[in-house]
Write a protein that holds these residues in place. Structure first.
Motif, PDB file in Angstrom:
ATOM      1  N   PHE A  20      -5.093 -12.422   2.081  1.00 17.12           N
ATOM      2  CA  PHE A  20      -4.846 -11.189   1.351  1.00 17.12           C
ATOM      3  C   PHE A  20      -3.307 -10.669   1.143  1.00 17.12           C
ATOM      4  O   PHE A  20      -2.710 -11.126   2.047  1.00 17.12           O
ATOM      5  CB  PHE A  20      -5.504  -9.914   2.315  1.00 17.12           C
ATOM      6  N   SER A  21      -3.130  -9.696   0.282  1.00 15.73           N
ATOM      7  CA  SER A  21      -1.816  -9.421   0.115  1.00 15.73           C
ATOM      8  C   SER A  21      -1.673  -7.859   0.675  1.00 15.73           C
ATOM      9  O   SER A  21      -2.953  -7.229   0.710  1.00 15.73           O
ATOM     10  CB  SER A  21      -1.281  -9.246  -1.202  1.00 15.73           C
ATOM     11  N   SER A  22      -0.891  -7.338   1.098  1.00 13.30           N
ATOM     12  CA  SER A  22      -0.662  -5.985   1.591  1.00 13.30           C
ATOM     13  C   SER A  22      -0.934  -4.847   0.355  1.00 13.30           C
ATOM     14  O   SER A  22      -1.428  -3.776   0.657  1.00 13.30           O
ATOM     15  CB  SER A  22       0.425  -5.741   2.292  1.00 13.30           C
ATOM     16  N   ILE A  23      -0.440  -5.375  -0.684  1.00 15.39           N
ATOM     17  CA  ILE A  23      -0.446  -4.485  -1.864  1.00 15.39           C
ATOM     18  C   ILE A  23      -1.107  -5.235  -3.059  1.00 15.39           C
ATOM     19  O   ILE A  23      -0.647  -6.409  -3.338  1.00 15.39           O
ATOM     20  CB  ILE A  23       1.123  -3.879  -2.336  1.00 15.39           C
ATOM     21  N   TYR A  24      -1.932  -4.527  -3.831  1.00 15.23           N
ATOM     22  CA  TYR A  24      -2.435  -5.019  -5.135  1.00 15.23           C
ATOM     23  C   TYR A  24      -2.392  -3.902  -6.058  1.00 15.23           C
ATOM     24  O   TYR A  24      -2.972  -2.652  -5.821  1.00 15.23           O
ATOM     25  CB  TYR A  24      -3.853  -5.292  -4.972  1.00 15.23           C
ATOM     26  N   PHE A  25      -1.412  -3.916  -6.984  1.00 22.06           N
ATOM     27  CA  PHE A  25      -1.236  -2.947  -8.156  1.00 22.06           C
ATOM     28  C   PHE A  25      -2.018  -3.593  -9.293  1.00 22.06           C
ATOM     29  O   PHE A  25      -1.374  -4.720  -9.928  1.00 22.06           O
ATOM     30  CB  PHE A  25       0.062  -2.515  -8.354  1.00 22.06           C
ATOM     31  N   LEU A  26      -3.111  -3.019  -9.961  1.00 19.81           N
ATOM     32  CA  LEU A  26      -3.916  -3.688 -10.659  1.00 19.81           C
ATOM     33  C   LEU A  26      -3.888  -3.009 -11.987  1.00 19.81           C
ATOM     34  O   LEU A  26      -4.273  -1.956 -11.990  1.00 19.81           O
ATOM     35  CB  LEU A  26      -5.300  -4.121 -10.209  1.00 19.81           C
ATOM     36  N   MET A  27      -3.145  -3.159 -12.969  1.00 19.22           N
ATOM     37  CA  MET A  27      -2.862  -2.432 -14.407  1.00 19.22           C
ATOM     38  C   MET A  27      -3.220  -3.063 -15.565  1.00 19.22           C
ATOM     39  O   MET A  27      -3.530  -4.225 -15.511  1.00 19.22           O
ATOM     40  CB  MET A  27      -1.623  -2.099 -14.149  1.00 19.22           C
ATOM     41  N   GLY A  28      -3.423  -2.257 -16.544  1.00 19.24           N
ATOM     42  CA  GLY A  28      -3.539  -2.953 -17.953  1.00 19.24           C
ATOM     43  C   GLY A  28      -4.760  -2.439 -18.633  1.00 19.24           C
ATOM     44  O   GLY A  28      -5.708  -1.601 -18.117  1.00 19.24           O
ATOM     45  N   GLU A  29      -5.153  -2.843 -19.912  1.00 20.51           N
ATOM     46  CA  GLU A  29      -6.219  -2.229 -20.887  1.00 20.51           C
ATOM     47  C   GLU A  29      -7.410  -2.850 -20.724  1.00 20.51           C
ATOM     48  O   GLU A  29      -8.543  -2.542 -20.989  1.00 20.51           O
ATOM     49  CB  GLU A  29      -5.510  -2.544 -22.379  1.00 20.51           C
ATOM     50  N   PRO A 111       5.321  -2.805   3.766  1.00 21.94           N
ATOM     51  CA  PRO A 111       4.025  -2.167   4.057  1.00 21.94           C
ATOM     52  C   PRO A 111       3.607  -2.797   5.278  1.00 21.94           C
ATOM     53  O   PRO A 111       3.948  -3.587   5.917  1.00 21.94           O
ATOM     54  CB  PRO A 111       3.354  -2.960   2.915  1.00 21.94           C
ATOM     55  N   LEU A 112       2.686  -1.729   5.961  1.00 23.39           N
ATOM     56  CA  LEU A 112       1.846  -2.028   7.023  1.00 23.39           C
ATOM     57  C   LEU A 112       1.145  -3.436   6.771  1.00 23.39           C
ATOM     58  O   LEU A 112       0.214  -3.252   6.078  1.00 23.39           O
ATOM     59  CB  LEU A 112       0.847  -0.911   7.428  1.00 23.39           C
ATOM     60  N   LYS A 113       1.191  -4.233   7.631  1.00 25.64           N
ATOM     61  CA  LYS A 113       0.548  -5.621   7.289  1.00 25.64           C
ATOM     62  C   LYS A 113      -0.879  -5.365   7.554  1.00 25.64           C
ATOM     63  O   LYS A 113      -1.593  -6.320   7.215  1.00 25.64           O
ATOM     64  CB  LYS A 113       1.017  -6.730   8.349  1.00 25.64           C
ATOM     65  N   SER A 114      -1.500  -4.560   8.293  1.00 23.23           N
ATOM     66  CA  SER A 114      -2.651  -4.443   8.544  1.00 23.23           C
ATOM     67  C   SER A 114      -3.484  -3.315   7.613  1.00 23.23           C
ATOM     68  O   SER A 114      -4.647  -3.293   7.630  1.00 23.23           O
ATOM     69  CB  SER A 114      -2.988  -3.714  10.077  1.00 23.23           C
ATOM     70  N   THR A 115      -2.754  -2.995   6.542  1.00 20.63           N
ATOM     71  CA  THR A 115      -3.341  -2.278   5.447  1.00 20.63           C
ATOM     72  C   THR A 115      -3.287  -2.922   4.240  1.00 20.63           C
ATOM     73  O   THR A 115      -2.366  -3.700   4.008  1.00 20.63           O
ATOM     74  CB  THR A 115      -2.519  -0.972   5.328  1.00 20.63           C
ATOM     75  N   ILE A 116      -4.594  -3.024   3.701  1.00 19.10           N
ATOM     76  CA  ILE A 116      -4.535  -3.412   2.165  1.00 19.10           C
ATOM     77  C   ILE A 116      -4.637  -2.466   1.241  1.00 19.10           C
ATOM     78  O   ILE A 116      -5.728  -1.806   1.218  1.00 19.10           O
ATOM     79  CB  ILE A 116      -5.698  -4.673   2.151  1.00 19.10           C
ATOM     80  N   LEU A 117      -3.539  -2.016   0.549  1.00 17.76           N
ATOM     81  CA  LEU A 117      -3.533  -0.935  -0.692  1.00 17.76           C
ATOM     82  C   LEU A 117      -3.686  -1.513  -1.889  1.00 17.76           C
ATOM     83  O   LEU A 117      -3.102  -2.294  -2.211  1.00 17.76           O
ATOM     84  CB  LEU A 117      -2.232  -0.106  -0.301  1.00 17.76           C
TER      85      LEU A 117
END
Length: 347
Positions: A20-29, A111-117
């Motif tokens: 897992f990654s700590s951050i997922y920013f999923l964007m687009g059309e 980022p907090l490693k135990s949080t998946i945002l």
């Protein structure tokens, strides 16, 4: 050094492997890929007994960056992770002031490693030139979900079914693409139905006959057959298909036909300019997996030449412009445009 561009398949593969990654920013059309990645995270990050205390679903219209970060900075309870999903994050735009953008960027830096945002930012995308995007790319995953071009839909269908251990006839893939268009949710619902039909069938293959019987799409009147008719210079068959499309415009929009023909003649032009015209090389150049996919191109190279293929592409562009109201008379229907195009290509 170029930044890593994550593909949908890579992201899904890592999630299933619990990387897992700590951050997922999923964007687009294209919402389909954003929803699928989010669904996978919801399925794989937490065990069922961990969800109540460690999963938070927030909505962009009802939350703020300060609130999101407050939740993200919590530690999980009796679990390795907590999962925070911000749905409809694009609705936060008015509250994403420069100060809030800086707050978010500062969190993403460490980022907090135990949080998946996870941010679902549908229909829009953040500016990749800004520091927030660069910070997400460095410390997490910034994924742009793009619409699939019409001409690539059959390939997408075949790949999707291969992942389900099902083979797909190229004609069948084109039939589904013509009928359902690039509504990927509708497309995958139809594919799931076909999977159920094949459950007890020893031959795991989607054929035109299976689609005609269970989806209600004609195996004789579709863009795959139109392409074949034009490749073979079968004027009668091509016009029969065009008339069928004219009577069924909802299921056979002219733009889909134009996209199919544009892709065909573009690939045919590539074939003409390849020095090595052997079957293996042309399949490799065009990205085909089966020799049958090359059949229309082998026929087309006998019935056309490079100049005619180039002229066909020009006529398709002109037809596309007319279908969008450019230089078109008020009485010109989509059927008229397609029939006129067929005449110009085959005469």
């Amino acid at each position: 050094m170029a930044k890593k561009e994550y593909t949908f398949e890579e992201i899904c593969r890592d999630i299933k492997a619990h990387r897992f990654s700590s951050i997922y920013f999923l964007m687009g059309e294209e919402p389909y890929f954003i929803d699928r990645i989010t669904d996978l995270l919801l399925q794989h990050v937490l065990k069922e007994e961990e969800v109540d205390f460690n999963q938070s679903i927030l909505y962009g219209a009802d939350t703020t960056v300060v609130n999101i970060l407050s939740v993200a900075k919590r530690f999980p309870m009796m679990s390795d992770y907590q999962l925070v999903v911000v749905r409809e994050a694009q609705l936060m735009d008015e509250r994403l002031s420069a100060n809030n953008m800086d707050l978010l960027a500062n969190y993403v830096k460490n980022p907090l490693k135990s949080t998946i945002l996870v941010f679902n930012y549908k229909g829009k995308k953040i500016d990749r030139r800004k520091s927030l995007a660069a910070t997400i790319e460095k410390n997490g995953i910034l994924f742009e979900s793009k619409k699939i071009k019409d001409y690539r839909l059959p390939e997408f269908i075949e790949q999707s079914m291969r992942q389900r251990s099902i083979s797909t006839d190229s004609k069948a893939a084109q039939m589904l693409a013509d009928y359902l268009g690039n509504d990927l949710d509708a497309l995958n619902r139809e594919l799931d139905k076909l999977l159920i039909l094949l459950a007890d069938n020893p031959v795991k293959r989607i054929t035109p006959e299976l689609i005609e019987k269970n989806v209600g799409i004609s195996k004789d009147f579709n863009n795959y057959e139109l392409q074949s008719a034009i490749a073979n210079k079968d004027v009668l068959k091509a016009n029969r298909i065009a008339r069928y499309f004219e009577r069924n415009p909802k299921n056979h929009p002219v733009q889909m036909s134009l996209s199919t023909l544009f892709n065909y003649f573009s690939n045919l032009l590539t074939c003409f300019y390849e020095k090595d015209k052997s079957e293996p090389n042309l399949m490799n150049v065009l990205g085909f997996n089966f020799p049958i996919q090359l059949k229309d191109y082998q026929v087309g190279m006998r019935n056309f030449n490079a100049i005619k293929a180039f002229n066909a592409i020009h006529e398709i562009r002109q037809a596309d412009a007319r279908s969008k109201g450019v230089d078109a008379t008020s009485s010109l229907t989509d059927g008229d445009i397609l029939k006129e195009l067929i005449y110009k290509i085959l005469h």
